[in-house]
Design a protein around this motif. Structure first.
Motif, mmCIF file in Angstrom:
data_model
loop_
_atom_site.group_PDB
_atom_site.id
_atom_site.type_symbol
_atom_site.label_atom_id
_atom_site.label_comp_id
_atom_site.label_asym_id
_atom_site.label_seq_id
_atom_site.Cartn_x
_atom_site.Cartn_y
_atom_site.Cartn_z
ATOM 1 N N ALA A 1 7.651 -5.631 -6.657
ATOM 2 C CA ALA A 1 7.224 -6.643 -5.691
ATOM 3 C C ALA A 1 7.853 -7.991 -6.019
ATOM 4 O O ALA A 1 8.349 -8.691 -5.129
ATOM 5 C CB ALA A 1 5.699 -6.748 -5.667
ATOM 6 N N ASN B 1 3.915 -6.280 -2.047
ATOM 7 C CA ASN B 1 2.967 -7.277 -2.524
ATOM 8 C C ASN B 1 1.526 -6.849 -2.340
ATOM 9 O O ASN B 1 0.697 -7.023 -3.233
ATOM 10 C CB ASN B 1 3.195 -8.606 -1.794
ATOM 11 N N SER C 1 10.466 -9.702 -3.515
ATOM 12 C CA SER C 1 10.026 -10.895 -2.801
ATOM 13 C C SER C 1 10.879 -12.089 -3.197
ATOM 14 O O SER C 1 11.028 -13.046 -2.440
ATOM 15 C CB SER C 1 8.534 -11.143 -3.020
#
Lengths: 141, 141
Positions: A20, B17, A24
DNA sequence: GCTTGTTAGTTACAAACTTAACTATCAACA
DNA sequence: TGTTGATAGTTAAGTTTGTAACTAACAAGC
């Protein structure tokens, strides 16, 4: 599993976090460098661009983000002239939020960038595995 | 992909996420409630428990965590009496870090909890899909 | 109208993270 | 030996987040 064998590299929450963060980083760099936005701002902008006018509470519930974070993101987007607030006369506690032209432009740009990003990821993993990954992630969210 | 069709729910960084937050919430609650530890402290504790004595720099490089975060985690673990520091005489800039008995106990408990957690996740997803997920996540990290 | 309780959104304070200095030590070499 | 540059770890300043109060407005019942 014995103590000696346990590795972070095989621990799912760790792998999820690493993946993640790595992913991101790539996309957040875009809205950060280009518009000085934080992640919550991007999510608020996205909701308004995708679904039209909304209240802070509606965004908060849809995005599952705490109302104080929404409040600050709205304030920062307003400073950037990306959105407008208008008190609703029938309930003066509530504000109707809408994107202004600069916000709409940013939304268009970022949605295109996000779609491109997704395409590149699918190309990298193969579209079968990319779909599979998303299906598994939805199970965990 | 057209603008109108783009959804956060299909955007991989978003799904990563959400999944990472949801999963890490479950496990972080354990070391937080039981030992008042933060995530970096858990990772430092894990490294010392798993690999024996290490320096702050070695942990920093192995875990890919910035040295200031390591520095504070080491300080907080020392306050909890979970680790001991000892300056290395041949290079007095460096400290040898080792777990003390309470830290070892915490490590044992948490590794067991992590392994249990992993087992439950595998049971929930099916062991084939759990393995698949980890393989895909490693590709992205 | 006047309570009492609820809701939308903001503000305040503390905890945590980021980044950039800073200190102390070491190593290389003139 | 003394200077220069690198390294391990800490401290400090600014930013972001989390949690808990807080304000303003509404709604229901009396």
């Amino acid at each position: 599993m014995s103590h000696e064998d346990f590795e972070l590299a095989g621990f799912t929450p760790y792998l999820l976090n690493q993946a993640a963060e790595a992913q991101s980083l790539v996309f957040s760099k875009i809205y950060k460098d280009r518009y000085g936005m934080l992640r919550t701002e991007w999510r608020v902008l996205f909701h308004l661009g995708r679904y039209g006018e909304m209240t802070a509470k509606e965004i908060s519930e849809s995005a599952m983000i705490h109302k104080t974070k929404i409040s600050r993101a709205v304030r920062d987007l307003e400073v950037k002239r990306f959105l407008a607030r208008e008190v609703i006369e029938t309930d003066r506690r509530v504000e109707r939020l809408t994107l202004r032209p600069p916000g709409k432009d940013a939304f268009d740009y970022l949605v295109r960038a996000a779609a491109d990003y997704e395409d590149r990821l699918a190309a990298r993993l193969g579209s079968g595995e990319a779909q599979l990954l998303k299906r598994l992630l939805k199970k965990l969210g």
